[in-house]
Design an enzyme around this catalytic site. Structure first.
Site, PDB file in Angstrom:
ATOM      1  N   SER A  34      -9.574   1.918   2.749  1.00 24.44           N
ATOM      2  CA  SER A  34      -8.720   2.652   1.823  1.00 24.44           C
ATOM      3  C   SER A  34      -7.692   1.789   1.105  1.00 24.44           C
ATOM      4  O   SER A  34      -7.021   2.261   0.188  1.00 24.44           O
ATOM      5  CB  SER A  34      -7.999   3.755   2.606  1.00 24.44           C
ATOM      6  OG  SER A  34      -7.147   3.214   3.599  1.00 24.44           O
ATOM      7  N   SER A  40      -9.903  -0.348   6.919  1.00 29.80           N
ATOM      8  CA  SER A  40      -9.306  -0.167   5.588  1.00 29.80           C
ATOM      9  C   SER A  40      -8.674  -1.408   4.985  1.00 29.80           C
ATOM     10  O   SER A  40      -8.347  -1.419   3.802  1.00 29.80           O
ATOM     11  CB  SER A  40      -8.265   0.961   5.631  1.00 29.80           C
ATOM     12  OG  SER A  40      -8.891   2.205   5.776  1.00 29.80           O
ATOM     13  N   LYS A  91       0.837  -1.197   0.000  1.00 34.39           N
ATOM     14  CA  LYS A  91       0.000   0.000   0.000  1.00 34.39           C
ATOM     15  C   LYS A  91       0.875   1.251   0.000  1.00 34.39           C
ATOM     16  O   LYS A  91       1.922   1.284   0.648  1.00 34.39           O
ATOM     17  CB  LYS A  91      -0.919  -0.025   1.220  1.00 34.39           C
ATOM     18  CG  LYS A  91      -1.974   1.084   1.247  1.00 34.39           C
ATOM     19  CD  LYS A  91      -2.879   0.929   2.462  1.00 34.39           C
ATOM     20  CE  LYS A  91      -3.945   2.013   2.532  1.00 34.39           C
ATOM     21  NZ  LYS A  91      -4.823   1.854   3.708  1.00 34.39           N
TER      22      LYS A  91
END
Length: 432
Positions: A112, A136, A37
């Site tokens: 996210s 997330s 990420k």
């Protein structure tokens, strides 16, 4: 050794792709492509947090979790797309482009960590690192039909994580199946002297499908108002399957959950208003050319390079911490957070695990909720309690509604990822 990554990114899962990368032979992840990420620092690879304010930033060091997967032989093939600074539930808030859901490209992948989930679901990589502040990891895992684990707060080092809410956020593993999640968790949970909030509690575990005799609590609040009836039925079916396998199902209540969403958003926005002050055009990001007063340049720089959602949360957090309002909002949020933690401890003192839906609905259409922030925030209602309590939680696929995946969320005691993983593994083995 060198590895050539040739996968095509049809879902906009990556912000940066590393086509040609070296890796170390002999480790448990030797030669396995892993996505990271874009808020987790990678030495020599751009790390933007999905924001224009960090465009072009290349960290001079690796996050601890990244260093561990490199040591284990993994190949870092790129940085995945995300909601800017982790603020979002759909990956539509990325400053670069929205990511699409591989199950239906007209739908969001969740957020996210949507890029990490989409990269796995589309078979670009078998596993990835995400981060979880209020769901997330688990939200995109549920929406994309993969497995995602939010560890106990402090079990995985946050060194090198560009967090927007320090007291809530955790790095965690995402993969197609529970076995790979467990393997990645074992690698990234090694001790780290550079994170004072990290515990020396390495995870060393082989998943077991033995669930007979385990007590699983099912809070009524996880099936309350706002949860889609078909999603609820799907998850109830999964819980019944666990009962058939020998688990004891206990009905319970977590009354403080009605304060969870408010406590979460006051806490995370307050911490964001403090954390994001460092992005000022001087210390990080593209430099500001001072042609006017510092105040004017600083205001315009942040206004142009921070996205709308980030600005909204900074303003909310600054207000909550301001003179005259700190006690009214932030202090009360911490009391609510303490009550939520105590309620979870109470339930988990009587039961081994807690189970319920990961998300109140399946993945929705791109653009469907982006104009209504409040409705978007409500989507986090089932995931934020675990972050407030600091307990581990996993999302494992448990069926589909309207052709879109549904996630079963399993929550455990502090530092008992082993039981959480075993329950998810047992279910996965039974239905697959």
């Amino acid at each position: 050794m060198r590895y050539r990554f040739d996968a095509e990114d049809g879902n906009n899962a990556f912000i940066t792709i590393v086509r040609d990368a070296e890796y170390k032979e002999g480790g448990v992840l030797s030669g396995i492509p892993v996505a990271v990420k874009d808020n987790i620092s990678t030495k020599g690879i751009p790390t933007t947090c999905g924001s224009k304010i960090l465009e072009g930033y290349v960290p001079p060091y690796d996050a601890h979790a990244v260093a561990m997967i490199k040591e284990a032989g993994a190949v870092i093939v790129g940085k995945t797309n995300m909601d800017e600074f982790g603020m979002g539930t759909t990956t539509e808030n990325s400053a670069y482009f929205p990511t699409t859901n591989p199950c239906d490209r007209t739908c969001v992948p969740g957020g996210s960590s949507g890029g990490s989930a989409a990269a796995i679901a589309s078979d670009m990589v078998p596993m990835a690192l995400g981060s979880d502040t209020g769901g997330s990891i688990r939200c995109p895992a549920a929406f994309c039909g993969i497995v995602g684990l939010k560890p106990t707060y402090g079990r995985v080092s946050r060194f090198g994580l560009i967090a927007y809410s320090n007291s809530l956020e955790q790095i965690g593993p995402m993969a197609k199946n529970v076995t790979d999640v467990s393997k990645l968790m074992e690698v990234i949970s090694k001790p780290d002297i550079y994170d004072s909030t990290a515990y020396n509690r390495p995870y060393v575990h082989t998943p077991s499908a033995q669930i007979k005799g385990k007590k699983i609590a099912v809070p009524k609040e996880y099936f309350g108002e706002g949860v889609d009836d078909k999603v609820a039925d799907c998850v109830r079916g999964a819980i019944s399957k666990l009962e058939e396998m020998g688990a004891e199902i206990i009905d319970c209540s977590i009354p403080s959950m009605k304060y969870a969403l408010a406590a979460y958003y006051v806490t995370c926005t307050s911490e964001a208003s403090s954390n994001l002050s460092r992005f000022d055009g001087v210390r990080f990001g593209p430099k500001v050319e001072m042609k006017r007063s510092w105040h004017d340049e600083y205001r315009d720089y942040r206004g142009e390079r921070f996205g709308e959602e980030v600005q909204r949360r900074i303003l909310l957090g600054t207000f909550a911490l301001s003179a005259g309002y700190y006690g009214k909002y932030y202090a009360k949020a911490q009391v609510a957070r303490s009550n939520i933690r105590n309620d979870f401890l109470r339930v988990l003192n009587e039961a081994d695990l807690i189970a319920g839906p990961t998300m109140p609905n399946t993945a929705f259409k791109i653009g469907e909720k982006s104009s209504n922030p409040l409705e978007m925030y409500l989507a986090d209602i089932l995931t934020v309690p675990a972050n407030l309590a600091g307990v581990p939680a996993i999302s494992v696929p448990c069926g589909k509604v309207g052709g879109m995946p549904v996630g079963l969320q399993i929550i455990g005691r502090h530092f008992d990822e082993e039981s959480v993983v075993d329950a998810a593994f047992a279910y996965e083995q039974e239905v697959n």
